[in-house]
Design an enzyme around this catalytic site. Structure first.
Site, short mmCIF file in Angstrom:
data_model
loop_
_atom_site.label_atom_id
_atom_site.label_comp_id
_atom_site.label_asym_id
_atom_site.label_seq_id
_atom_site.Cartn_x
_atom_site.Cartn_y
_atom_site.Cartn_z
N TYR A 1 -2.08 -1.05 10.43
CA TYR A 1 -2.08 -1.34 8.99
C TYR A 1 -0.75 -0.91 8.36
O TYR A 1 -0.15 -1.66 7.57
CB TYR A 1 -3.26 -0.59 8.36
CG TYR A 1 -3.45 -0.84 6.89
CD1 TYR A 1 -4.09 -1.99 6.43
CD2 TYR A 1 -3.03 0.10 5.95
CE1 TYR A 1 -4.29 -2.21 5.08
CE2 TYR A 1 -3.23 -0.12 4.59
CZ TYR A 1 -3.86 -1.27 4.16
OH TYR A 1 -4.05 -1.48 2.81
N SER B 1 0.87 -1.18 0.00
CA SER B 1 0.00 0.00 0.00
C SER B 1 0.90 1.22 0.00
O SER B 1 2.09 1.12 0.37
CB SER B 1 -0.86 -0.01 1.27
OG SER B 1 -1.50 1.23 1.48
N1 LIG Z 1 -8.65 -0.22 -1.42
C1 LIG Z 1 -7.63 0.52 -1.09
O1 LIG Z 1 -7.76 1.75 -0.94
C2 LIG Z 1 -6.27 -0.10 -0.92
C3 LIG Z 1 -5.16 0.74 -0.91
C4 LIG Z 1 -3.90 0.18 -0.75
C5 LIG Z 1 -3.76 -1.18 -0.63
N2 LIG Z 1 -4.86 -1.98 -0.61
C6 LIG Z 1 -4.66 -3.41 -0.46
O2 LIG Z 1 -5.24 -4.07 -1.57
C7 LIG Z 1 -5.49 -5.44 -1.20
C8 LIG Z 1 -6.89 -5.81 -1.66
O3 LIG Z 1 -7.82 -5.07 -0.90
P1 LIG Z 1 -9.11 -4.37 -1.55
O4 LIG Z 1 -8.95 -2.92 -1.41
O5 LIG Z 1 -9.39 -4.95 -2.86
O6 LIG Z 1 -10.22 -4.78 -0.46
P2 LIG Z 1 -11.45 -5.81 -0.56
O7 LIG Z 1 -11.97 -5.90 0.83
O8 LIG Z 1 -12.38 -5.37 -1.62
O9 LIG Z 1 -10.74 -7.18 -0.98
C9 LIG Z 1 -9.92 -7.87 -0.07
C10 LIG Z 1 -10.22 -9.36 -0.20
O10 LIG Z 1 -9.38 -10.07 0.73
C11 LIG Z 1 -10.18 -11.12 1.28
N3 LIG Z 1 -9.64 -11.58 2.56
C12 LIG Z 1 -9.73 -10.97 3.78
N4 LIG Z 1 -9.14 -11.75 4.71
C13 LIG Z 1 -8.67 -12.85 4.07
C14 LIG Z 1 -7.98 -13.99 4.50
N5 LIG Z 1 -7.66 -14.17 5.81
N6 LIG Z 1 -7.64 -14.91 3.59
C15 LIG Z 1 -7.98 -14.78 2.28
N7 LIG Z 1 -8.66 -13.71 1.82
C16 LIG Z 1 -9.00 -12.75 2.72
C17 LIG Z 1 -11.56 -10.51 1.42
O11 LIG Z 1 -12.57 -11.50 1.55
C18 LIG Z 1 -11.67 -9.71 0.14
O12 LIG Z 1 -12.24 -10.47 -0.90
C19 LIG Z 1 -5.28 -5.52 0.30
O13 LIG Z 1 -4.01 -6.09 0.57
C20 LIG Z 1 -5.30 -4.07 0.73
O14 LIG Z 1 -4.59 -3.86 1.92
C21 LIG Z 1 -6.11 -1.47 -0.78
#
Ligand SMILES: NC(=O)c1ccc[n+]([C@@H]2O[C@H](COP(=O)([O-])OP(=O)(O)OC[C@H]3O[C@@H](n4cnc5c(N)ncnc54)[C@H](O)[C@@H]3O)[C@@H](O)[C@H]2O)c1
Length: 284
Positions: free
Chosen positions: A155, A142
């Protein structure tokens, strides 16, 4: 890595958000897919969204479990013979100031965000190395892994660790003479379901920081205003794999914040810049 067609991608956290879009982007390249998540219904929905003719295997998997990730690797190698792109993408967010973060916040967030990546590396990389093919390990960190954000200490700690271990993994692979490459994905806010990531939080880790409301509002407002979509992030990630660019920073503003932080570290600035509420460009 230039040719992705016919190769195999494994994507964790593929039931939603960035992971689902990574699956779509890999499918658009003609790759075979193993999509993994704790959310079985979301995985089925991801599978249904993929174009016909693309081989897609779904796998329910909690990435914080060593055994579950080992089973995921067994399934992927048995089904498709090799893995060329491993996306360690599953992630969750817990908010609030560090002094009221609970032991359960730490266990949950580090278990998924950090140990989930470590488990993926441990279960997949030796077999990817043994196959001797080109491939990439793509870890979703991130912008919070490159900067500091008020109310996101747990986080941020998990994501800084993912950036560091990704850099170390690349050096380990280079030292071993492996053709495998690494990318680390560092988006700022993107509209996904991450603000509701507590939906899959295990009951035994339910005790959470009581002081999250203001931070939650800030994250949701930032996501609503974000001009970068999960599909944009996925597209830029495929491009970075193609061009072998280690860092993927989809939001241009993050570069300035990284530069500012590095200037502080090397002494050009005296103090870390404080965060206000609400902020314009903060990220989970
Ligand atoms: N959305 C943002 O603003 C953002 C920014 C920077 C980084 N990220 C990172 O992107 C990645 C994806 O997140 P996102 O934003 O798509 O969120 P999201 O919640 O839409 O998707 C995350 C997915 O991870 C799954 N998950 C949660 N715990 C789990 C586990 N123990 N085992 C397997 N799967 C699990 C959830 O069910 C979900 O489908 C994450 O690592 C998040 O930290 C997101």
């Amino acid at each position: 890595m230039k040719q992705l067609g016919g190769k195999v991608a494994v994507i964790t956290g593929a039931a939603s958000g960035i992971g689902r879009e990574l699956a779509a982007a890999c499918a658009a390249q003609g790759m075979k897919l193993v999509v993994a998540d704790v959310d079985r219904d979301g995985l089925s929905a991801t599978k249904d969204l993929m174009p016909s003719g693309i081989a897609v295997r779904t796998a329910q998997c909690d990435v914080s479990s060593v055994e579950a990730v080992q089973r995921l690797a067994d399934l992927a190698f048995e089904e498709f013979g090799n893995v060329h792109l491993l996306f360690n993408n599953a992630g969750v967010a817990a908010l609030g100031p560090l002094w009221s973060a609970t032991p359960e916040d730490w266990k949950w967030v580090l278990g998924v965000n950090l140990l989930g990546v470590a488990n993926g590396i441990r279960s997949f990389v030796p077999r990817m190395m043994a196959a001797g093919d080109e491939g990439h390990i793509v870890n979703t960190a991130s912008a919070a892994g490159l900067t500091a954000v008020a109310g996101s200490g747990v986080y941020c700690a998990s994501k800084h660790a993912v950036v560091a271990l990704s850099e170390c993994l690349l050096k380990d692979l280079q030292l071993a003479g492996s053709p495998l490459k690494v990318n680390v994905l560092c988006p700022s806010l993107v509209k996904t379901a991450i603000a509701d990531s507590g939906r899959h939080r295990p009951i035994h880790l339910a005790s959470t920081n009581h002081d999250t409301a203001a931070y939650d509002l800030r994250v949701r407002a930032g996501m609503a205003a974000s001009e970068v979509s999960a599909a944009d992030v996925a597209r830029m990630t495929i491009q970075a794999i193609h061009d072998d660019e280690f860092y993927v920073l989809p939001h241009p503003a993050v570069r300035l914040r990284v530069e500012e932080r590095l200037r502080t570290i090397i002494g050009d600035h005296q103090h870390l810049q404080p965060d206000g509420l609400p902020a314009e460009t903060d990220e989970p």
